[in-house]
Design a protein around this motif. Structure first.
Motif, PDB file in Angstrom:
ATOM      1  N   ILE A  76       0.565  -1.522   0.148  1.00 21.84           N
ATOM      2  CA  ILE A  76      -0.319   0.435  -0.056  1.00 21.84           C
ATOM      3  C   ILE A  76       1.063   1.521   0.033  1.00 21.84           C
ATOM      4  O   ILE A  76      -0.091   2.468  -0.944  1.00 21.84           O
ATOM      5  CB  ILE A  76      -1.180   0.206   0.600  1.00 21.84           C
ATOM      6  N   MET A  77       1.733   1.155   0.448  1.00 21.31           N
ATOM      7  CA  MET A  77       2.496   2.647   0.323  1.00 21.31           C
ATOM      8  C   MET A  77       3.408   2.737  -0.757  1.00 21.31           C
ATOM      9  O   MET A  77       3.827   3.774  -1.075  1.00 21.31           O
ATOM     10  CB  MET A  77       4.220   2.433   1.999  1.00 21.31           C
ATOM     11  N   LEU A  82      -2.572   6.362  -3.285  1.00 25.41           N
ATOM     12  CA  LEU A  82      -3.409   5.785  -1.926  1.00 25.41           C
ATOM     13  C   LEU A  82      -1.990   6.541  -1.028  1.00 25.41           C
ATOM     14  O   LEU A  82      -2.973   7.215  -0.561  1.00 25.41           O
ATOM     15  CB  LEU A  82      -2.982   4.194  -1.403  1.00 25.41           C
ATOM     16  N   PHE A  83      -0.569   6.891  -1.767  1.00 28.31           N
ATOM     17  CA  PHE A  83       0.335   7.449  -0.794  1.00 28.31           C
ATOM     18  C   PHE A  83      -0.172   9.195  -1.141  1.00 28.31           C
ATOM     19  O   PHE A  83      -0.113   9.413   0.113  1.00 28.31           O
ATOM     20  CB  PHE A  83       1.883   7.435  -1.940  1.00 28.31           C
ATOM     21  N   VAL A  84      -0.299   9.452  -2.111  1.00 28.32           N
ATOM     22  CA  VAL A  84      -1.032  11.158  -1.996  1.00 28.32           C
ATOM     23  C   VAL A  84      -1.982  11.097  -1.132  1.00 28.32           C
ATOM     24  O   VAL A  84      -2.354  12.877  -0.730  1.00 28.32           O
ATOM     25  CB  VAL A  84      -1.609  11.588  -3.083  1.00 28.32           C
ATOM     26  N   THR A  85      -3.048  10.475  -1.624  1.00 31.82           N
ATOM     27  CA  THR A  85      -3.851  10.542  -0.353  1.00 31.82           C
ATOM     28  C   THR A  85      -3.373  11.051   0.977  1.00 31.82           C
ATOM     29  O   THR A  85      -3.714  11.706   1.815  1.00 31.82           O
ATOM     30  CB  THR A  85      -4.933   9.115  -0.846  1.00 31.82           C
ATOM     31  N   LEU A  86      -3.230   9.906   2.031  1.00 38.39           N
ATOM     32  CA  LEU A  86      -2.206   9.670   3.059  1.00 38.39           C
ATOM     33  C   LEU A  86      -1.276  10.781   3.111  1.00 38.39           C
ATOM     34  O   LEU A  86      -1.425  11.786   4.486  1.00 38.39           O
ATOM     35  CB  LEU A  86      -1.245   8.080   3.089  1.00 38.39           C
ATOM     36  N   GLU A 122     -11.542   8.606   2.154  1.00 41.41           N
ATOM     37  CA  GLU A 122     -10.788   7.776   0.976  1.00 41.41           C
ATOM     38  C   GLU A 122      -9.922   6.464   0.833  1.00 41.41           C
ATOM     39  O   GLU A 122      -9.509   5.729   0.107  1.00 41.41           O
ATOM     40  CB  GLU A 122     -10.359   9.348  -0.117  1.00 41.41           C
ATOM     41  N   ALA A 123      -9.108   7.267   1.903  1.00 42.21           N
ATOM     42  CA  ALA A 123      -7.490   6.175   2.169  1.00 42.21           C
ATOM     43  C   ALA A 123      -7.451   5.073   2.881  1.00 42.21           C
ATOM     44  O   ALA A 123      -7.097   3.875   2.073  1.00 42.21           O
ATOM     45  CB  ALA A 123      -6.735   6.937   3.510  1.00 42.21           C
ATOM     46  N   LEU A 124      -8.810   4.730   3.640  1.00 39.73           N
ATOM     47  CA  LEU A 124      -9.643   3.110   3.723  1.00 39.73           C
ATOM     48  C   LEU A 124     -10.172   2.896   2.057  1.00 39.73           C
ATOM     49  O   LEU A 124      -9.629   0.847   2.696  1.00 39.73           O
ATOM     50  CB  LEU A 124     -10.312   3.472   4.700  1.00 39.73           C
ATOM     51  N   LYS A 125     -10.992   3.242   1.928  1.00 39.49           N
ATOM     52  CA  LYS A 125     -10.989   3.007   0.152  1.00 39.49           C
ATOM     53  C   LYS A 125     -10.510   2.048  -0.446  1.00 39.49           C
ATOM     54  O   LYS A 125     -10.569   0.648  -0.588  1.00 39.49           O
ATOM     55  CB  LYS A 125     -12.659   3.698  -0.530  1.00 39.49           C
ATOM     56  N   LYS A 126      -9.467   3.567  -0.705  1.00 38.32           N
ATOM     57  CA  LYS A 126      -7.686   2.414  -1.327  1.00 38.32           C
ATOM     58  C   LYS A 126      -7.301   1.614  -0.652  1.00 38.32           C
ATOM     59  O   LYS A 126      -6.693   0.329  -1.798  1.00 38.32           O
ATOM     60  CB  LYS A 126      -7.101   3.849  -2.255  1.00 38.32           C
ATOM     61  N   ALA A 127      -6.919   1.791   0.291  1.00 44.93           N
ATOM     62  CA  ALA A 127      -6.292   0.739   0.925  1.00 44.93           C
ATOM     63  C   ALA A 127      -6.486  -0.937   1.078  1.00 44.93           C
ATOM     64  O   ALA A 127      -6.683  -2.144   0.589  1.00 44.93           O
ATOM     65  CB  ALA A 127      -6.187   0.583   2.441  1.00 44.93           C
ATOM     66  N   ASN A 128      -8.836  -0.953   1.245  1.00 51.04           N
ATOM     67  CA  ASN A 128      -9.502  -2.010   0.929  1.00 51.04           C
ATOM     68  C   ASN A 128      -8.952  -2.191  -0.831  1.00 51.04           C
ATOM     69  O   ASN A 128      -9.256  -4.062  -0.290  1.00 51.04           O
ATOM     70  CB  ASN A 128     -10.434  -1.644   1.664  1.00 51.04           C
ATOM     71  N   ILE A 129      -9.388  -1.505  -1.578  1.00 50.45           N
ATOM     72  CA  ILE A 129      -9.597  -2.181  -2.524  1.00 50.45           C
ATOM     73  C   ILE A 129      -8.209  -2.703  -3.049  1.00 50.45           C
ATOM     74  O   ILE A 129      -7.752  -3.514  -3.712  1.00 50.45           O
ATOM     75  CB  ILE A 129      -9.546  -0.979  -3.865  1.00 50.45           C
ATOM     76  N   ASP A 177      12.667  11.508   4.753  1.00 54.61           N
ATOM     77  CA  ASP A 177      12.082  11.910   5.457  1.00 54.61           C
ATOM     78  C   ASP A 177      10.684  11.366   5.731  1.00 54.61           C
ATOM     79  O   ASP A 177       9.944  11.236   6.625  1.00 54.61           O
ATOM     80  CB  ASP A 177      12.571  13.646   6.367  1.00 54.61           C
ATOM     81  N   GLU A 178      10.246  12.085   4.277  1.00 57.50           N
ATOM     82  CA  GLU A 178       8.277  12.271   4.270  1.00 57.50           C
ATOM     83  C   GLU A 178       8.209  10.743   4.571  1.00 57.50           C
ATOM     84  O   GLU A 178       6.945  10.738   4.492  1.00 57.50           O
ATOM     85  CB  GLU A 178       8.094  13.442   2.999  1.00 57.50           C
ATOM     86  N   PHE A 179       8.501   9.591   3.468  1.00 57.99           N
ATOM     87  CA  PHE A 179       8.507   8.861   3.300  1.00 57.99           C
ATOM     88  C   PHE A 179       8.392   8.223   4.823  1.00 57.99           C
ATOM     89  O   PHE A 179       7.410   7.069   4.600  1.00 57.99           O
ATOM     90  CB  PHE A 179       9.941   8.510   2.288  1.00 57.99           C
ATOM     91  N   LEU A 180       8.985   8.079   5.799  1.00 57.87           N
ATOM     92  CA  LEU A 180       8.914   7.780   6.707  1.00 57.87           C
ATOM     93  C   LEU A 180       8.184   7.939   8.081  1.00 57.87           C
ATOM     94  O   LEU A 180       7.307   7.086   8.677  1.00 57.87           O
ATOM     95  CB  LEU A 180      10.331   8.125   7.374  1.00 57.87           C
ATOM     96  N   ARG A 181       7.525   9.919   7.819  1.00 62.61           N
ATOM     97  CA  ARG A 181       6.354  10.136   8.732  1.00 62.61           C
ATOM     98  C   ARG A 181       5.275   9.747   7.851  1.00 62.61           C
ATOM     99  O   ARG A 181       3.857   9.517   9.030  1.00 62.61           O
ATOM    100  CB  ARG A 181       6.604  11.792   8.728  1.00 62.61           C
ATOM    101  N   ILE A 182       5.213   9.125   6.335  1.00 64.99           N
ATOM    102  CA  ILE A 182       3.647   8.464   6.203  1.00 64.99           C
ATOM    103  C   ILE A 182       3.971   7.340   6.081  1.00 64.99           C
ATOM    104  O   ILE A 182       2.479   7.092   6.393  1.00 64.99           O
ATOM    105  CB  ILE A 182       3.857   9.496   4.353  1.00 64.99           C
TER     106      ILE A 182
END
Length: 198
Positions: A76-77, A82-86, A122-129, A177-182
């Motif tokens: 998912i990452m 999904l990454f942009v939404t997160l 949106e994030a939950l929906k995309k992750a579920n797909i 840094d942003e990658f680790l935070r997300i």
């Protein structure tokens, strides 16, 4: 003579029939290794030039390492949408806390809470797909680390993540840094590892 020929043919057919077909993971690994070779030759040098050209002090660039890993469709990452939404959701929540604190009664605060609710859904929906899709090879993630001056005579360590997709698109995720935070945010929000559906 016919019996020997038939026995040899039977043995050959048994040998061929006993060969195992590769598992999905083995097939993904094989495709991934081939894609990595192609990226090393063609894809990454272009990306590296782009990094250098975008630096404040390009002459200070000094490569440290480049790591590659296989990305599958259930990670998912590495799903760009999904990454942009997160990322947007994490920023919106952080900004809400800074701007409104515990206020949830003002109209501006309620508008922000609605935006947070929408992005969360949106994030939950995309992750579920993604979790419910069949696993497949998606691409190669490249994590490149280097030193470069961020101001005169001050070298800083930097790192960028990029995905080279199977259809030859490239997606620059972000700096390290942003990658680790997300990633930490995704782990908390989705109550799941951000790498796979398992």
């Amino acid at each position: 003579m016919k019996i020997k020929t038939l026995l040899i043919l039977a043995l050959m057919l048994i040998t061929i029939g006993c060969r195992q077909t590769p598992t999905i993971n083995q097939a993904i690994e094989q495709v991934g290794r081939e894609k990595m070779k192609k990226i090393e030759k063609e894809g990454f040098p272009r990306f590296q030039k782009q990094i250098i050209n975008n630096l404040k002090y390009p002459e200070s660039y000094e490569a440290i390492s480049t790591d590659m890993s296989i990305v599958t469709s259930n990670m998912i990452m590495y799903d760009s949408d999904l990454f942009v939404t997160l990322r947007d959701l994490e920023r919106t929540i952080r900004n809400f806390k800074e701007e409104f604190g515990n206020d949830s009664t003002s109209q501006a605060a309620r508008n922000e809470l609605e935006a947070i609710h929408f992005l969360t859904e949106e994030a939950l929906k995309k992750a579920n797909i993604i979790r419910n899709s069949p696993i497949d090879f998606e691409g190669i993630e490249v994590y490149h680390q280097f030193y470069a001056n961020d101001r005169p005579n001050h070298k800083a360590k930097k790192g960028y993540h990029i995905i080279f997709h199977k259809d030859d698109r490239t997606t620059l995720l972000c700096d390290h840094d942003e990658f680790l935070r997300i990633k930490a945010f995704a782990r908390e929000l989705l109550k799941d590892t951000p790498y796979s559906s398992n």
